[in-house]
Design a protein around this motif. Sequence first.
Motif, PDB file in Angstrom:
ATOM      1  N   TRP A   8       0.849  -1.190   0.000  1.00 22.09           N
ATOM      2  CA  TRP A   8       0.000   0.000   0.000  1.00 22.09           C
ATOM      3  C   TRP A   8       0.888   1.244   0.000  1.00 22.09           C
ATOM      4  O   TRP A   8       1.901   1.284   0.703  1.00 22.09           O
ATOM      5  CB  TRP A   8      -0.917  -0.014   1.222  1.00 22.09           C
ATOM      6  CG  TRP A   8      -1.878  -1.156   1.184  1.00 22.09           C
ATOM      7  CD1 TRP A   8      -1.722  -2.383   1.772  1.00 22.09           C
ATOM      8  CD2 TRP A   8      -3.108  -1.207   0.477  1.00 22.09           C
ATOM      9  NE1 TRP A   8      -2.800  -3.185   1.481  1.00 22.09           N
ATOM     10  CE2 TRP A   8      -3.666  -2.493   0.688  1.00 22.09           C
ATOM     11  CE3 TRP A   8      -3.805  -0.300  -0.315  1.00 22.09           C
ATOM     12  CZ2 TRP A   8      -4.884  -2.877   0.142  1.00 22.09           C
ATOM     13  CZ3 TRP A   8      -5.026  -0.685  -0.852  1.00 22.09           C
ATOM     14  CH2 TRP A   8      -5.548  -1.961  -0.626  1.00 22.09           C
ATOM     15  N   ALA A   9       0.508   2.242  -0.774  1.00 17.37           N
ATOM     16  CA  ALA A   9       1.327   3.450  -0.935  1.00 17.37           C
ATOM     17  C   ALA A   9       0.500   4.697  -0.632  1.00 17.37           C
ATOM     18  O   ALA A   9       0.054   5.395  -1.545  1.00 17.37           O
ATOM     19  CB  ALA A   9       1.880   3.504  -2.356  1.00 17.37           C
ATOM     20  N   PRO A  10       0.278   5.022   0.643  1.00 15.97           N
ATOM     21  CA  PRO A  10      -0.483   6.236   0.973  1.00 15.97           C
ATOM     22  C   PRO A  10       0.253   7.481   0.473  1.00 15.97           C
ATOM     23  O   PRO A  10       1.484   7.536   0.490  1.00 15.97           O
ATOM     24  CB  PRO A  10      -0.544   6.238   2.500  1.00 15.97           C
ATOM     25  CG  PRO A  10      -0.049   4.907   2.938  1.00 15.97           C
ATOM     26  CD  PRO A  10       0.726   4.312   1.826  1.00 15.97           C
ATOM     27  N   THR A  11      -0.521   8.456   0.031  1.00 18.34           N
ATOM     28  CA  THR A  11       0.091   9.704  -0.458  1.00 18.34           C
ATOM     29  C   THR A  11      -0.059  10.841   0.544  1.00 18.34           C
ATOM     30  O   THR A  11       0.382  11.953   0.276  1.00 18.34           O
ATOM     31  CB  THR A  11      -0.535  10.113  -1.808  1.00 18.34           C
ATOM     32  OG1 THR A  11      -1.952  10.217  -1.645  1.00 18.34           O
ATOM     33  CG2 THR A  11      -0.202   9.092  -2.882  1.00 18.34           C
ATOM     34  N   ASN A  12      -0.686  10.567   1.678  1.00 18.28           N
ATOM     35  CA  ASN A  12      -0.748  11.571   2.745  1.00 18.28           C
ATOM     36  C   ASN A  12      -0.677  10.864   4.092  1.00 18.28           C
ATOM     37  O   ASN A  12      -0.573   9.643   4.150  1.00 18.28           O
ATOM     38  CB  ASN A  12      -1.998  12.458   2.615  1.00 18.28           C
ATOM     39  CG  ASN A  12      -3.288  11.659   2.619  1.00 18.28           C
ATOM     40  OD1 ASN A  12      -3.317  10.512   3.011  1.00 18.28           O
ATOM     41  ND2 ASN A  12      -4.361  12.271   2.169  1.00 18.28           N
ATOM     42  N   GLY A  41       5.348   5.073 -13.123  1.00 15.10           N
ATOM     43  CA  GLY A  41       5.319   3.615 -13.032  1.00 15.10           C
ATOM     44  C   GLY A  41       5.534   3.107 -11.623  1.00 15.10           C
ATOM     45  O   GLY A  41       5.886   1.949 -11.418  1.00 15.10           O
ATOM     46  N   ALA A  42       5.329   3.975 -10.625  1.00 13.78           N
ATOM     47  CA  ALA A  42       5.574   3.608  -9.230  1.00 13.78           C
ATOM     48  C   ALA A  42       4.441   2.781  -8.634  1.00 13.78           C
ATOM     49  O   ALA A  42       4.653   2.069  -7.651  1.00 13.78           O
ATOM     50  CB  ALA A  42       5.793   4.871  -8.392  1.00 13.78           C
ATOM     51  N   VAL A  43       3.228   2.897  -9.197  1.00 11.80           N
ATOM     52  CA  VAL A  43       2.088   2.120  -8.707  1.00 11.80           C
ATOM     53  C   VAL A  43       1.387   1.454  -9.887  1.00 11.80           C
ATOM     54  O   VAL A  43       1.445   1.937 -11.019  1.00 11.80           O
ATOM     55  CB  VAL A  43       1.078   2.991  -7.914  1.00 11.80           C
ATOM     56  CG1 VAL A  43       1.707   3.571  -6.665  1.00 11.80           C
ATOM     57  CG2 VAL A  43       0.490   4.086  -8.777  1.00 11.80           C
TER      58      VAL A  43
END
Length: 183
Positions: A8-12, A41-43
């Motif tokens: 999972w990659a939260p942005t905040n 291309g990170a997600v």
Amino acid sequence: MDLRKITWAPTNDEHVTEFRAPSNVDYRFRGKTMAELFAAGAVDAAVGDIKIDSPEIQPLIPNAREAGFKYFRKTGVYPINHTVVIANSVIEAEPGVAEELFLAFRAAKCAYLARLRAGIDLVAADHAAIEVSRVVGDDPFPFGVEANRKPVDTLVRFALDQHIIPEPYAPEELFAASTLKLE
């Protein structure tokens, strides 16, 4: 799908300070937009209302609103979109705050629904609410435990199945005690 196998990659930042993310949460993307992350291309996928003008990036559910209506017709559950959360420490310090907020939001909702039904100054979100009420019934935004028991039970079951919460909770445990009598 086993959500523990997803990175999972939260942005905040998290909205609950006590929350401790599991090891499969990668915070290095904070401050970035989904458009930037897709372009780099990170997600591979994102959750939410993502606005990206690219033929390669498409919604998993092309007509999400109609899918929500179909789910409602099948299960009787229309997904809850918003909640008001109050820290236990605030309720302990100000025991009447939950009831006051409940009453204020209920009054605001009544005024909103009256304006909606009268067709006064409608914007796009209002037209969406009218569409929802045509499917789910006269009150598209029910308040209280009883009115939300089935959706809350469903949400708790999904959260438990997805390992978001460690144990099931009864709906009454999730509402401030002073609001339980205000159905």
